[in-house]
Design a protein around this motif. Structure first.
Motif, PDB file in Angstrom:
ATOM      1  N   THR A  86       0.812  -1.213   0.000  1.00  0.00           N
ATOM      2  CA  THR A  86       0.000   0.000   0.000  1.00  0.00           C
ATOM      3  C   THR A  86       0.845   1.263   0.000  1.00  0.00           C
ATOM      4  O   THR A  86       0.325   2.357  -0.158  1.00  0.00           O
ATOM      5  N   ALA A  87       2.142   1.121   0.258  1.00  0.00           N
ATOM      6  CA  ALA A  87       3.031   2.289   0.267  1.00  0.00           C
ATOM      7  C   ALA A  87       4.440   1.844  -0.068  1.00  0.00           C
ATOM      8  O   ALA A  87       4.808   0.689   0.162  1.00  0.00           O
ATOM      9  N   LEU A  88       5.190   2.799  -0.610  1.00  0.00           N
ATOM     10  CA  LEU A  88       6.550   2.534  -1.045  1.00  0.00           C
ATOM     11  C   LEU A  88       7.460   3.533  -0.340  1.00  0.00           C
ATOM     12  O   LEU A  88       7.212   4.739  -0.379  1.00  0.00           O
ATOM     13  N   TRP A  89       8.486   3.034   0.340  1.00  0.00           N
ATOM     14  CA  TRP A  89       9.494   3.912   0.968  1.00  0.00           C
ATOM     15  C   TRP A  89      10.740   3.835   0.096  1.00  0.00           C
ATOM     16  O   TRP A  89      11.296   2.752  -0.072  1.00  0.00           O
ATOM     17  N   ILE A  90      11.125   4.997  -0.466  1.00  0.00           N
ATOM     18  CA  ILE A  90      12.328   5.031  -1.311  1.00  0.00           C
ATOM     19  C   ILE A  90      13.432   5.836  -0.633  1.00  0.00           C
ATOM     20  O   ILE A  90      13.168   6.767   0.124  1.00  0.00           O
ATOM     21  N   ASN A  91      14.680   5.465  -0.920  1.00  0.00           N
ATOM     22  CA  ASN A  91      15.830   6.128  -0.299  1.00  0.00           C
ATOM     23  C   ASN A  91      15.927   7.592  -0.764  1.00  0.00           C
ATOM     24  O   ASN A  91      15.268   7.986  -1.726  1.00  0.00           O
ATOM     25  N   PRO A  92      16.742   8.410  -0.059  1.00  0.00           N
ATOM     26  CA  PRO A  92      16.893   9.814  -0.472  1.00  0.00           C
ATOM     27  C   PRO A  92      17.348   9.906  -1.931  1.00  0.00           C
ATOM     28  O   PRO A  92      18.103   9.050  -2.408  1.00  0.00           O
ATOM     29  N   VAL A  93      16.883  10.939  -2.619  1.00  0.00           N
ATOM     30  CA  VAL A  93      17.115  11.021  -4.069  1.00  0.00           C
ATOM     31  C   VAL A  93      18.013  12.187  -4.471  1.00  0.00           C
ATOM     32  O   VAL A  93      18.274  12.389  -5.655  1.00  0.00           O
ATOM     33  N   GLN A  94      18.474  12.975  -3.479  1.00  0.00           N
ATOM     34  CA  GLN A  94      19.275  14.144  -3.862  1.00  0.00           C
ATOM     35  C   GLN A  94      20.696  13.764  -4.272  1.00  0.00           C
ATOM     36  O   GLN A  94      21.169  12.664  -3.985  1.00  0.00           O
ATOM     37  N   LYS A  95      21.359  14.733  -4.899  1.00  0.00           N
ATOM     38  CA  LYS A  95      22.685  14.524  -5.477  1.00  0.00           C
ATOM     39  C   LYS A  95      23.690  14.058  -4.419  1.00  0.00           C
ATOM     40  O   LYS A  95      23.806  14.647  -3.351  1.00  0.00           O
ATOM     41  N   GLN A  96      24.391  13.000  -4.762  1.00  0.00           N
ATOM     42  CA  GLN A  96      25.346  12.385  -3.828  1.00  0.00           C
ATOM     43  C   GLN A  96      26.760  12.892  -4.070  1.00  0.00           C
ATOM     44  O   GLN A  96      27.089  13.362  -5.168  1.00  0.00           O
ATOM     45  N   ILE A  97      27.610  12.763  -3.048  1.00  0.00           N
ATOM     46  CA  ILE A  97      29.012  13.175  -3.220  1.00  0.00           C
ATOM     47  C   ILE A  97      29.621  12.382  -4.392  1.00  0.00           C
ATOM     48  O   ILE A  97      29.336  11.190  -4.559  1.00  0.00           O
ATOM     49  N   PRO A  98      30.444  13.048  -5.193  1.00  0.00           N
ATOM     50  CA  PRO A  98      30.931  12.413  -6.436  1.00  0.00           C
ATOM     51  C   PRO A  98      32.183  11.575  -6.238  1.00  0.00           C
ATOM     52  O   PRO A  98      33.088  11.610  -7.054  1.00  0.00           O
ATOM     53  N   ARG A  99      32.238  10.831  -5.148  1.00  0.00           N
ATOM     54  CA  ARG A  99      33.420   9.990  -4.933  1.00  0.00           C
ATOM     55  C   ARG A  99      33.043   8.801  -4.043  1.00  0.00           C
ATOM     56  O   ARG A  99      32.037   8.847  -3.319  1.00  0.00           O
ATOM     57  N   GLY A 100      33.871   7.782  -4.115  1.00  0.00           N
ATOM     58  CA  GLY A 100      33.691   6.636  -3.238  1.00  0.00           C
ATOM     59  C   GLY A 100      34.628   6.736  -2.043  1.00  0.00           C
ATOM     60  O   GLY A 100      35.670   7.388  -2.124  1.00  0.00           O
ATOM     61  N   ILE A 101      34.235   6.098  -0.959  1.00  0.00           N
ATOM     62  CA  ILE A 101      35.012   6.124   0.283  1.00  0.00           C
ATOM     63  C   ILE A 101      35.492   4.693   0.527  1.00  0.00           C
ATOM     64  O   ILE A 101      34.685   3.757   0.463  1.00  0.00           O
ATOM     65  N   TYR A 102      36.757   4.512   0.823  1.00  0.00           N
ATOM     66  CA  TYR A 102      37.240   3.150   1.075  1.00  0.00           C
ATOM     67  C   TYR A 102      36.597   2.594   2.345  1.00  0.00           C
ATOM     68  O   TYR A 102      36.503   3.281   3.354  1.00  0.00           O
ATOM     69  N   ALA A 103      36.122   1.365   2.242  1.00  0.00           N
ATOM     70  CA  ALA A 103      35.473   0.721   3.385  1.00  0.00           C
ATOM     71  C   ALA A 103      35.928  -0.731   3.436  1.00  0.00           C
ATOM     72  O   ALA A 103      36.358  -1.294   2.419  1.00  0.00           O
ATOM     73  N   SER A 104      35.834  -1.328   4.613  1.00  0.00           N
ATOM     74  CA  SER A 104      36.213  -2.733   4.773  1.00  0.00           C
ATOM     75  C   SER A 104      35.001  -3.557   5.149  1.00  0.00           C
ATOM     76  O   SER A 104      34.302  -3.231   6.109  1.00  0.00           O
ATOM     77  N   ALA A 105      34.758  -4.617   4.394  1.00  0.00           N
ATOM     78  CA  ALA A 105      33.655  -5.527   4.700  1.00  0.00           C
ATOM     79  C   ALA A 105      34.102  -6.467   5.818  1.00  0.00           C
ATOM     80  O   ALA A 105      35.304  -6.681   6.001  1.00  0.00           O
ATOM     81  N   PRO A 106      33.145  -7.032   6.571  1.00  0.00           N
ATOM     82  CA  PRO A 106      33.514  -8.041   7.568  1.00  0.00           C
ATOM     83  C   PRO A 106      34.354  -9.140   6.900  1.00  0.00           C
ATOM     84  O   PRO A 106      34.055  -9.553   5.777  1.00  0.00           O
ATOM     85  N   THR A 107      35.390  -9.612   7.591  1.00  0.00           N
ATOM     86  CA  THR A 107      36.364 -10.508   6.957  1.00  0.00           C
ATOM     87  C   THR A 107      35.737 -11.807   6.442  1.00  0.00           C
ATOM     88  O   THR A 107      36.149 -12.312   5.401  1.00  0.00           O
ATOM     89  N   ASN A 108      34.707 -12.324   7.150  1.00  0.00           N
ATOM     90  CA  ASN A 108      34.143 -13.612   6.730  1.00  0.00           C
ATOM     91  C   ASN A 108      33.414 -13.544   5.387  1.00  0.00           C
ATOM     92  O   ASN A 108      33.077 -14.564   4.794  1.00  0.00           O
TER      93      ASN A 108
END
Ligand SMILES: [Ca+2]
Ligand SMILES: [Ca+2]
Length: 473
Positions: A46-68
């Protein structure tokens, strides 16, 4: 719904698509989502929740996933929409303002409301807001100050620069940006990100302005991390919001189906969720973009997952389905709780060729149909029938206005269990000797002498109703 992970309806906006990077853009957009609204309408939402749609920073940030997970370091981009670079512009990879308007119009044609996720607390990493100053020369942002446990209003959530929403200029700017966007797009409400990290005076002004400028029914659903019926009450009491996420629902159900605790204790927990101030609501979920997929938590046990889905759809509040959960989307913990919507054989990117469980989808369709057919399930009160010795969880949902009654029975055991319950006198009188249907399994059930007495299959749910011919509301 993470727009980027659902359906790519426009390949011309795929500027930075890296489909093999779990933190990259995968190409989904508002056009793609709009193209598949019939599928969502058919599911029964009956309803749809969508993520924010505004302009995002134009770069990626290094991140580490859980080792497993075996992913290691990856580049994390704002594909989820929470790293805003410009609150007054759309993120072109999601689409244009016209695309958003078109989504809302098409959703409304299908009687689906649209909740837009909005951020007021923080900007993306290294955004253009870093250099903004108030008229008396103060920075709009602060960072690295405060511990979120002790000082939630001024801390940096996830290291993100925190807006000084106590300054009128900053406040006006953010309110104007999100409210203008909502007004232009015609959305029905907001999901308020990181609600805990912005102050009450801000939210009271927000409420006043959204009501005045977007209509008195404009709906506000808050993400208050760790929220429960009791911890959300001060915000309901001050009428800052209409609803808040109940963070206790997921883990409680997972524990219950894993056999932890007595049935009666879980039944009492479900009762406690009804202690919500009149006129306000809890929203519950089994999985989210910030938590592990429930099916993963349950070691892939679909019978246990089905039980939780049935309890969710027969419980009070707003049941929220995380995209793809209805087809048993494969996923685990962050960042793999944000995998592509699986489309099986259908020629839809980015999830083309990823397996989906159509039987699970049919199960959700039945559950949603039952929920929408019974006012008792969405707004009724709750009576626990199970006693301390009962293996089977049994509860009645009753709505006085429509005189609608539904009885839910849950056997979480690996073996058959006897469901034996005496109905309350008023119900026994109404139900005795009448045709009763188990709507989940499309089976007749006999109620004689005011007693429910039958054997339940291992790990099964029954949803009983006297009159299965009630119209959808
Ligand atoms: Ca695209
Ligand atoms: Ca803050």
């Amino acid at each position: 719904m993470l727009i980027d992970r659902y359906a790519d309806g426009d390949s011309t906006n795929n500027r930075r698509v890296e489909r093999n990077n779990p933190g990259g853009y995968h190409g989904g957009d508002l056009k793609g989502l709009t193209q598949h609204l019939d599928e969502l309408a058919d599911l029964g939402i009956t309803a749809l929740w969508i993520n924010p749609v505004q302009k995002q920073i134009p770069r990626g940030i290094y991140a580490s996933a859980p080792t497993n997970l075996g992913i290691g370091e990856f580049k994390h981009w704002g594909f989820h929409g929470y790293w805003i670079d410009d609150f007054t512009a759309m993120e072109p990879q999601f689409g244009s303002l016209d695309d958003l308007k078109h989504l809302v119009d098409e959703a409304h044609k299908r009687h689906i409301k649209v909740l837009l996720d909005v951020v007021y607390n923080h900007a993306g990493y290294g955004s253009g807001y870093e250099s903004r100053r108030t008229s008396d020369g103060q920075s709009w942002l602060r960072s690295g100050e405060g511990n979120c446990d002790y000082d939630p209003l001024t801390c940096s959530v996830g290291g993100l620069p925190d807006f000084k929403t106590e300054f009128p200029e900053v406040r006006e700017y953010l309110l104007n940006a999100n409210i203008n966007l909502a007004k232009q797009a015609g959305v029905d409400g907001f999901r308020l990100d990181t609600f805990k990290h912005v102050g009450t005076d801000f939210w009271l002004e927000h409420r006043r302005r959204t009501r005045a400028e977007l209509g008195k029914d404009f709906f506000l659903l808050a993400e208050y991390w760790g929220g429960t019926a009791s911890s959300l009450d001060p915000f309901f009491e001050r009428d800052e919001i209409d609803a808040g996420f109940d963070f206790s629902f997921k883990g409680s159900c997972e524990s219950f189906v894993n056999g932890r605790g007595r049935t009666v204790a879980y039944g009492s927990y479900l009762a406690s969720r009804h202690k919500v101030r009149k006129g306000y609501l809890l929203a519950d979920y089994l999985s989210s973009h910030d938590e592990p997929m429930a099916l993963y938590d349950l070691n892939g046990d679909k019978d246990k997952f089905r039980i939780c889905a049935a309890i969710q759809m027969t419980s009070s509040g707003i049941p929220v389905i995380y995209y793809g959960e209805e087809v048993a989307r494969a996923g685990s913990v962050w960042p793999l709780n944000r995998t592509d919507m699986p489309w099986g054989d259908r020629d839809i990117l980015p999830g083309k060729g990823k397996p989906r469980d159509e039987a699970m989808r049919e199960y959700y369709k039945v559950l949603l149909h039952i929920r929408r057919s019974h006012p008792a399930l969405s707004r009724g009160d709750y009576t626990l029938l199970s006693g301390p010795q009962d293996a089977v969880l049994a509860y009645i949902r009753h709505d006085a206005t429509s005189d609608d009654n539904v009885i839910v029975l849950v056997n979480r055991e690996d073996k058959e269990s006897a469901a034996g319950f005496a109905l309350p006198a008023a119900l026994a009188e109404t139900w005795n000797g009448k045709p009763v249907t188990d709507e989940l399994n499309s089976k007749p059930v006999t109620i004689a002498a005011g007693h429910i007495a039958f054997t339940m299959a291992p790990k099964s749910v029954s949803i009983l109703n006297l009159d299965s011919a009630k119209a959808e509301h």
